[in-house]
Design an enzyme around this catalytic site. Structure first.
Site, PDB file in Angstrom:
ATOM      1  N   PHE A  91     -12.005  -1.021   5.032  1.00  0.00           N
ATOM      2  CA  PHE A  91     -10.993  -0.435   5.904  1.00  0.00           C
ATOM      3  C   PHE A  91     -11.079  -1.038   7.308  1.00  0.00           C
ATOM      4  CE2 PHE A  91      -9.688   3.819   3.822  1.00  0.00           C
ATOM      5  CZ  PHE A  91      -9.582   3.207   2.597  1.00  0.00           C
ATOM      6  N   THR A 131     -13.077   1.571  -2.837  1.00  0.00           N
ATOM      7  CA  THR A 131     -12.368   1.943  -1.620  1.00  0.00           C
ATOM      8  C   THR A 131     -13.252   2.774  -0.697  1.00  0.00           C
ATOM      9  OG1 THR A 131     -10.289   2.917  -0.813  1.00  0.00           O
ATOM     10  CG2 THR A 131     -11.377   4.028  -2.661  1.00  0.00           C
ATOM     11  N   ASP A 170       0.856  -1.191   0.000  1.00  0.00           N
ATOM     12  CA  ASP A 170       0.000   0.000   0.000  1.00  0.00           C
ATOM     13  C   ASP A 170       0.892   1.241   0.000  1.00  0.00           C
ATOM     14  OD1 ASP A 170      -2.415   1.371   0.049  1.00  0.00           O
ATOM     15  OD2 ASP A 170      -2.551   1.373   2.225  1.00  0.00           O
ATOM     16  N   GLU A 204      -6.318   5.532  -8.469  1.00  0.00           N
ATOM     17  CA  GLU A 204      -7.588   6.099  -8.014  1.00  0.00           C
ATOM     18  C   GLU A 204      -8.078   7.249  -8.884  1.00  0.00           C
ATOM     19  OE1 GLU A 204      -9.694   7.263  -3.758  1.00  0.00           O
ATOM     20  OE2 GLU A 204      -7.790   6.180  -3.888  1.00  0.00           O
ATOM     21  N   LYS A 260      -9.520   2.585  -8.946  1.00  0.00           N
ATOM     22  CA  LYS A 260      -9.972   2.727  -7.564  1.00  0.00           C
ATOM     23  C   LYS A 260     -11.010   3.843  -7.482  1.00  0.00           C
ATOM     24  CE  LYS A 260      -7.513   2.324  -3.156  1.00  0.00           C
ATOM     25  NZ  LYS A 260      -6.189   2.563  -2.535  1.00  0.00           N
TER      26      LYS A 260
END
Length: 318
Positions: free
Chosen positions: A171, A149, A16, A89, A125
Site C-alpha cells: 500500500f 494485501t 481497483d 478477497e 486475495k
C-alpha cells in the site's frame, strides 16, 4: 498521448474497483476487488438486479456461501471485460486462521471453476498476516494463485517472497496517511512528494529487492491518494488504480518517464534476508518494530471485517 496510455508502456495497469460498468473505458489488463469495493458497488441501484438474482437463487445456502457467490458473480462480470485476472478477497475475519483461509479460498476457486473460469484468471486475495502468508504458501502449492494485501512492511514482502506467492499489493496511500498524520503541522507536502513520498519509497524498496534477487513474485502498488504517487512508481510490475484516478490520468496529456530501473536494482548492494515458515518469531518481532505497519495492518483488517459484516447483512436480506 495521455498519462494513462504513457504509463501502460512501463507498467501493467489494473482497475481497483468492484464497479465493473466503469472499467471498460480504461482498458486495464486486470482488476482487483475487496469487501469495501464490492459492498460499495452492490449498494448502487444499477447493480440491484444482479444482487437480487444471486441472493434469490442461493437463498437456501449458508450465509457465508451466499456472500462468496456474490463476490464470484461480480468477479465473473469483471472477467467479461478485462483480458487478465481478477482478485477476490477471502473474508478478513479469517485473517488469523490459516486453515479456514485455505478452505475459503478453495471454495472461491471452485465457484469460479463452476462458472467456467479457469483458476489462472483468479487471484485469491489474503491479508499479509503470518497466518495469511502460510495459507498462501499452501494454496500456491495447490496451484491456486494469491494476492497478499494489507502489506505495509518490508518483512511482510520478504515473507511473501519466501512463501512463493504470485503477487503482493504493498500500500502507498495508507503509509502516506500515517506519516502525514504523525508529522502534523511539520508535514511539507512538496518536500515529501514523488520519490520522497514514504509510501512510494516503501514500494520502491520492495520492488528493487525483488528485482535484485530475481524473485518472481509480482509487485503491484496499491492504495493511491493522487496521481503523483502513481507516476513516481512507473515501471513497477503492476499498479492497481481507482476509476477516479484512472480518469484523471486519461484526461491529462503528457509523457510518463520510467521511475523504477531494473538494471539499477540488479547493481544495488543489498543484503538478502528471509522469513520462512520456521521464522515466525523473527517475523513477528520485525513487524512489531515497524509501528506504522503494525497499526495500519490492524486498522485495515478491522475496516475490512466491518465491511464483511455489512456484506453479510446484505446477503441475509433474502
Amino acid at each position: 498521448m495521455n498519462q494513462l496510455d504513457a504509463l501502460k508502456r512501463h507498467t501493467t495497469v489494473v482497475a481497483d474497483t468492484g464497479d465493473f460498468l466503469q472499467i471498460a473505458q480504461f482498458q486495464p489488463r486486470d482488476a482487483t476487488t475487496n469487501p469495501s469495493l464490492i459492498l460499495k458497488a452492490a449498494l448502487k441501484p444499477e447493480y440491484a438486479p444482479l444482487v437480487n438474482q444471486v441472493l434469490a437463487r442461493h437463498h437456501d445456502r449458508p450465509l457465508d456461501e451466499r456472500v462468496d457467490r456474490l463476490l464470484v458473480r461480480f468477479g465473473c462480470e469483471i472477467l467479461r471485460i478485462v483480458p487478465g485476472r481478477v482478485s477476490t478477497e477471502v473474508d478478513a475475519r479469517l485473517s488469523f486462521d490459516a486453515a479456514a483461509t485455505v478452505a475459503r479460498a478453495r471454495r472461491l476457486i471452485a465457484l469460479y471453476e463452476a462458472e467456467g473460469v479457469p483458476r489462472d484468471r483468479v487471484l485469491i486475495k489474503i491479508a499479509a498476516t503470518w497466518e495469511g502468508i502460510r495459507a498462501a504458501e499452501q494454496l500456491e502449492r495447490d496451484g491456486i494463485h494469491t494476492n497478499l494485501t494489507l502489506l505495509f512492511s518490508f518483512c511482510q514482502a520478504v515473507a511473501c517472497a519466501d512463501a512463493g506467492v504470485q503477487l503482493i499489493s504493498p500500500f502507498v496511500g495508507r503509509i502516506y496517511d500515517w506519516h502525514k498524520a504523525r508529522a502534523g503541522a511539520q508535514w511539507d507536502e512538496a518536500a515529501m512528494a514523488g520519490p520522497n513520498d514514504p509510501g512510494v519509497q516503501s514500494v520502491a524498496r520492495i520492488w528493487r529487492y525483488y528485482k535484485h534477487f530475481g524473485i518472481r513474485t509480482e509487485v503491484m502498488g496499491a492504495s493511491f491518494r493522487h496521481t503523483g504517487q502513481i507516476l513516481a512508481l512507473a515501471g513497477c510490475d503492476l499498479l492497481t488504480i481507482s476509476p477516479e484516478l484512472l480518469a484523471r490520468l486519461a484526461a491529462t496529456p503528457g509523457d510518463v518517464p520510467r521511475a523504477l530501473d531494473e538494471d539499477e536494482a540488479r547493481r544495488a548492494d543489498l543484503p538478502q534476508v528471509h522469513y520462512r515458515a520456521g521464522d515466525e518469531a523473527a517475523f513477528r518481532l520485525a513487524l512489531n518494530d515497524d509501528a506504522m505497519a503494525t497499526e495500519k495492518l490492524a486498522e485495515g483488517i478491522r475496516l475490512f471485517c466491518a465491511d464483511a459484516q455489512r456484506l453479510d447483512a446484505l446477503a441475509a436480506r433474502i
